[in-house]
Design a protein around this motif. Structure first.
Motif, PDB file in Angstrom:
ATOM      1  N   LEU A  28      49.710  34.407 -13.725  1.00  0.00           N
ATOM      2  CA  LEU A  28      50.247  34.744 -12.375  1.00  0.00           C
ATOM      3  C   LEU A  28      50.871  34.317 -11.222  1.00  0.00           C
ATOM      4  O   LEU A  28      50.515  33.400 -10.681  1.00  0.00           O
ATOM      5  CB  LEU A  28      49.572  36.195 -11.938  1.00  0.00           C
ATOM      6  N   ASP A  29      52.128  34.528 -11.041  1.00  0.00           N
ATOM      7  CA  ASP A  29      53.408  33.860  -9.812  1.00  0.00           C
ATOM      8  C   ASP A  29      52.012  33.870  -8.134  1.00  0.00           C
ATOM      9  O   ASP A  29      51.463  35.369  -8.854  1.00  0.00           O
ATOM     10  CB  ASP A  29      54.505  34.863  -9.890  1.00  0.00           C
ATOM     11  N   GLU A  30      51.882  33.424  -7.287  1.00  0.00           N
ATOM     12  CA  GLU A  30      51.209  33.363  -6.518  1.00  0.00           C
ATOM     13  C   GLU A  30      51.771  34.575  -5.715  1.00  0.00           C
ATOM     14  O   GLU A  30      50.864  34.982  -5.106  1.00  0.00           O
ATOM     15  CB  GLU A  30      51.096  31.787  -5.844  1.00  0.00           C
ATOM     16  N   ARG A  31      52.962  34.870  -5.618  1.00  0.00           N
ATOM     17  CA  ARG A  31      53.015  35.219  -4.189  1.00  0.00           C
ATOM     18  C   ARG A  31      52.825  37.144  -5.441  1.00  0.00           C
ATOM     19  O   ARG A  31      51.677  37.936  -4.249  1.00  0.00           O
ATOM     20  CB  ARG A  31      54.613  35.661  -4.633  1.00  0.00           C
ATOM     21  N   LEU A  32      52.921  37.098  -6.504  1.00  0.00           N
ATOM     22  CA  LEU A  32      52.601  38.299  -7.450  1.00  0.00           C
ATOM     23  C   LEU A  32      51.063  38.500  -7.612  1.00  0.00           C
ATOM     24  O   LEU A  32      50.315  39.447  -6.740  1.00  0.00           O
ATOM     25  CB  LEU A  32      52.536  38.685  -9.184  1.00  0.00           C
ATOM     26  N   ALA A  33      49.844  37.862  -7.598  1.00  0.00           N
ATOM     27  CA  ALA A  33      48.653  37.522  -7.230  1.00  0.00           C
ATOM     28  C   ALA A  33      48.386  38.289  -5.830  1.00  0.00           C
ATOM     29  O   ALA A  33      47.050  38.922  -5.709  1.00  0.00           O
ATOM     30  CB  ALA A  33      48.119  36.294  -7.604  1.00  0.00           C
ATOM     31  N   ARG A  86      52.931  38.938 -20.838  1.00  0.00           N
ATOM     32  CA  ARG A  86      52.133  37.578 -20.205  1.00  0.00           C
ATOM     33  C   ARG A  86      52.677  36.436 -21.691  1.00  0.00           C
ATOM     34  O   ARG A  86      52.293  36.111 -22.885  1.00  0.00           O
ATOM     35  CB  ARG A  86      49.978  38.058 -21.188  1.00  0.00           C
ATOM     36  N   GLN A  87      53.670  36.335 -20.244  1.00  0.00           N
ATOM     37  CA  GLN A  87      54.277  35.401 -21.472  1.00  0.00           C
ATOM     38  C   GLN A  87      54.623  33.748 -20.325  1.00  0.00           C
ATOM     39  O   GLN A  87      54.337  34.318 -19.523  1.00  0.00           O
ATOM     40  CB  GLN A  87      55.239  34.987 -21.870  1.00  0.00           C
ATOM     41  N   ILE A  88      54.647  32.599 -20.891  1.00  0.00           N
ATOM     42  CA  ILE A  88      55.111  31.821 -20.079  1.00  0.00           C
ATOM     43  C   ILE A  88      56.838  31.332 -19.678  1.00  0.00           C
ATOM     44  O   ILE A  88      57.473  31.538 -20.879  1.00  0.00           O
ATOM     45  CB  ILE A  88      54.692  30.173 -21.093  1.00  0.00           C
ATOM     46  N   SER A  89      56.854  30.779 -19.256  1.00  0.00           N
ATOM     47  CA  SER A  89      57.702  31.123 -18.242  1.00  0.00           C
ATOM     48  C   SER A  89      59.545  31.480 -18.615  1.00  0.00           C
ATOM     49  O   SER A  89      60.566  31.109 -18.938  1.00  0.00           O
ATOM     50  CB  SER A  89      58.375  29.703 -19.132  1.00  0.00           C
ATOM     51  N   ILE A  90      59.006  33.036 -18.219  1.00  0.00           N
ATOM     52  CA  ILE A  90      60.375  33.796 -18.876  1.00  0.00           C
ATOM     53  C   ILE A  90      60.593  34.619 -17.450  1.00  0.00           C
ATOM     54  O   ILE A  90      59.437  35.241 -16.311  1.00  0.00           O
ATOM     55  CB  ILE A  90      59.689  35.062 -19.640  1.00  0.00           C
ATOM     56  N   SER A  91      62.046  34.700 -17.450  1.00  0.00           N
ATOM     57  CA  SER A  91      61.943  34.473 -15.600  1.00  0.00           C
ATOM     58  C   SER A  91      63.881  36.444 -15.768  1.00  0.00           C
ATOM     59  O   SER A  91      63.279  36.955 -15.471  1.00  0.00           O
ATOM     60  CB  SER A  91      63.342  33.776 -15.151  1.00  0.00           C
ATOM     61  N   GLU A  92      63.561  36.219 -17.620  1.00  0.00           N
ATOM     62  CA  GLU A  92      64.910  37.579 -17.779  1.00  0.00           C
ATOM     63  C   GLU A  92      64.551  38.283 -18.594  1.00  0.00           C
ATOM     64  O   GLU A  92      63.578  37.826 -19.556  1.00  0.00           O
ATOM     65  CB  GLU A  92      66.148  36.896 -17.899  1.00  0.00           C
ATOM     66  N   VAL A  93      64.531  39.493 -18.986  1.00  0.00           N
ATOM     67  CA  VAL A  93      64.236  40.185 -20.231  1.00  0.00           C
ATOM     68  C   VAL A  93      64.971  40.024 -21.374  1.00  0.00           C
ATOM     69  O   VAL A  93      64.576  39.814 -21.569  1.00  0.00           O
ATOM     70  CB  VAL A  93      64.190  41.496 -19.884  1.00  0.00           C
ATOM     71  N   SER A 130      60.961  35.022  -9.293  1.00  0.00           N
ATOM     72  CA  SER A 130      61.131  34.670 -10.768  1.00  0.00           C
ATOM     73  C   SER A 130      60.400  34.754 -12.106  1.00  0.00           C
ATOM     74  O   SER A 130      60.932  35.331 -12.723  1.00  0.00           O
ATOM     75  CB  SER A 130      61.890  33.186 -10.470  1.00  0.00           C
ATOM     76  N   GLN A 131      59.150  35.196 -11.533  1.00  0.00           N
ATOM     77  CA  GLN A 131      58.532  35.659 -13.033  1.00  0.00           C
ATOM     78  C   GLN A 131      59.013  36.841 -13.317  1.00  0.00           C
ATOM     79  O   GLN A 131      58.871  37.985 -12.325  1.00  0.00           O
ATOM     80  CB  GLN A 131      57.048  35.513 -12.606  1.00  0.00           C
ATOM     81  N   LEU A 132      58.997  37.148 -14.413  1.00  0.00           N
ATOM     82  CA  LEU A 132      59.727  37.927 -15.355  1.00  0.00           C
ATOM     83  C   LEU A 132      57.924  39.284 -14.802  1.00  0.00           C
ATOM     84  O   LEU A 132      57.119  39.171 -15.464  1.00  0.00           O
ATOM     85  CB  LEU A 132      59.688  38.455 -16.858  1.00  0.00           C
ATOM     86  N   HIS A 133      58.599  40.631 -13.631  1.00  0.00           N
ATOM     87  CA  HIS A 133      58.152  41.471 -13.602  1.00  0.00           C
ATOM     88  C   HIS A 133      58.886  42.874 -13.598  1.00  0.00           C
ATOM     89  O   HIS A 133      60.188  42.997 -12.854  1.00  0.00           O
ATOM     90  CB  HIS A 133      56.642  41.369 -12.827  1.00  0.00           C
ATOM     91  N   VAL A 134      58.281  44.763 -13.650  1.00  0.00           N
ATOM     92  CA  VAL A 134      58.852  45.449 -13.999  1.00  0.00           C
ATOM     93  C   VAL A 134      58.301  46.248 -12.802  1.00  0.00           C
ATOM     94  O   VAL A 134      57.052  45.929 -12.516  1.00  0.00           O
ATOM     95  CB  VAL A 134      58.796  45.573 -15.264  1.00  0.00           C
ATOM     96  N   HIS A 135      58.442  46.476 -12.332  1.00  0.00           N
ATOM     97  CA  HIS A 135      57.978  47.407 -10.934  1.00  0.00           C
ATOM     98  C   HIS A 135      58.261  48.764 -11.739  1.00  0.00           C
ATOM     99  O   HIS A 135      58.297  49.490 -12.160  1.00  0.00           O
ATOM    100  CB  HIS A 135      59.022  47.518  -9.842  1.00  0.00           C
ATOM    101  N   VAL A 136      57.291  49.974 -11.325  1.00  0.00           N
ATOM    102  CA  VAL A 136      56.779  51.339 -11.869  1.00  0.00           C
ATOM    103  C   VAL A 136      57.099  51.641 -10.298  1.00  0.00           C
ATOM    104  O   VAL A 136      55.177  51.679 -10.194  1.00  0.00           O
ATOM    105  CB  VAL A 136      55.903  51.247 -12.891  1.00  0.00           C
ATOM    106  N   VAL A 137      57.119  52.506  -9.808  1.00  0.00           N
ATOM    107  CA  VAL A 137      56.875  53.153  -8.762  1.00  0.00           C
ATOM    108  C   VAL A 137      56.977  54.712  -8.677  1.00  0.00           C
ATOM    109  O   VAL A 137      58.372  54.719  -9.108  1.00  0.00           O
ATOM    110  CB  VAL A 137      57.889  52.860  -7.513  1.00  0.00           C
ATOM    111  N   LEU A 138      56.279  55.412  -7.864  1.00  0.00           N
ATOM    112  CA  LEU A 138      56.266  56.575  -7.925  1.00  0.00           C
ATOM    113  C   LEU A 138      57.055  57.180  -6.612  1.00  0.00           C
ATOM    114  O   LEU A 138      56.279  56.892  -5.558  1.00  0.00           O
ATOM    115  CB  LEU A 138      54.623  56.860  -8.306  1.00  0.00           C
ATOM    116  N   ARG A 139      58.095  58.213  -6.750  1.00  0.00           N
ATOM    117  CA  ARG A 139      58.350  58.422  -5.323  1.00  0.00           C
ATOM    118  C   ARG A 139      58.391  59.531  -4.936  1.00  0.00           C
ATOM    119  O   ARG A 139      58.253  60.901  -5.881  1.00  0.00           O
ATOM    120  CB  ARG A 139      59.511  57.549  -5.266  1.00  0.00           C
ATOM    121  N   ARG A 140      57.855  60.168  -4.218  1.00  0.00           N
ATOM    122  CA  ARG A 140      57.676  61.677  -3.020  1.00  0.00           C
ATOM    123  C   ARG A 140      58.705  62.173  -2.526  1.00  0.00           C
ATOM    124  O   ARG A 140      58.789  60.419  -1.373  1.00  0.00           O
ATOM    125  CB  ARG A 140      56.696  61.988  -2.939  1.00  0.00           C
TER     126      ARG A 140
END
Length: 139
Positions: free
Chosen positions: A6-11, A41-48, A89-99
């Motif tokens: 996991l990218d250090e910033r995400l961690a 959980r894949q190596i060196s992926i930054s884009e979908v 840059s590590q591929l990640h998707v945010h899922v945010v609940l908004r109110r």
């Protein structure tokens, strides 16, 4: 064999919740919003588009299934799903609940105000709710 890391910033900004078939589920440490991050959980992926077609579908399926469950169970008004990657840059998707009543509605969550870290009780409570939602998903 190279191991997924996991990218250090995400961690630093998240708390681990669970693993889905493709993605690691992380809770963003910001109590202003129920906000999870999915990281394939894949190596060196930054884009979908670097994922196989199957994994692209799986990532979207995981994000939408979790988003729907969060919106229903946690009584949200809107789910925001996004993959930005300008800072991490590590591929990640945010899922945010908004109110409508949240700290920055209707503006984006990014760059608005300062994160409010969870206290231990709030973190444990939301983590348990999310684990129960994940256990109930057909993924």
């Amino acid at each position: 064999m190279i191991k997924f890391e996991l990218d250090e910033r995400l961690a630093a900004d998240t708390l681990p919740i669970a693993d889905l078939p493709l993605s690691r589920v992380l809770l963003m440490n910001d109590a202003r919003y129920p906000w999870v991050v999915l990281v394939p959980r894949q190596i060196s992926i930054s884009e979908v588009f670097e994922l196989s077609a199957h994994d692209q579908q799986q990532l979207w399926y995981e994000a939408t299934q979790l988003g729907e469950a969060m919106k229903t169970a946690l009584k949200g008004d809107k789910i925001n799903i996004a993959s930005l990657g300008n800072v991490v840059s590590q591929l990640h998707v945010h899922v945010v609940l908004r109110r409508h009543s949240d700290a920055t509605w209707p503006a984006p969550v990014w760059g608005n105000g300062s994160p409010e870290p969870y206290d231990l009780d709030g973190q444990a409570q939301l983590r348990d709710q999310l684990l129960a939602l994940i256990d109930g998903l057909d993924i």
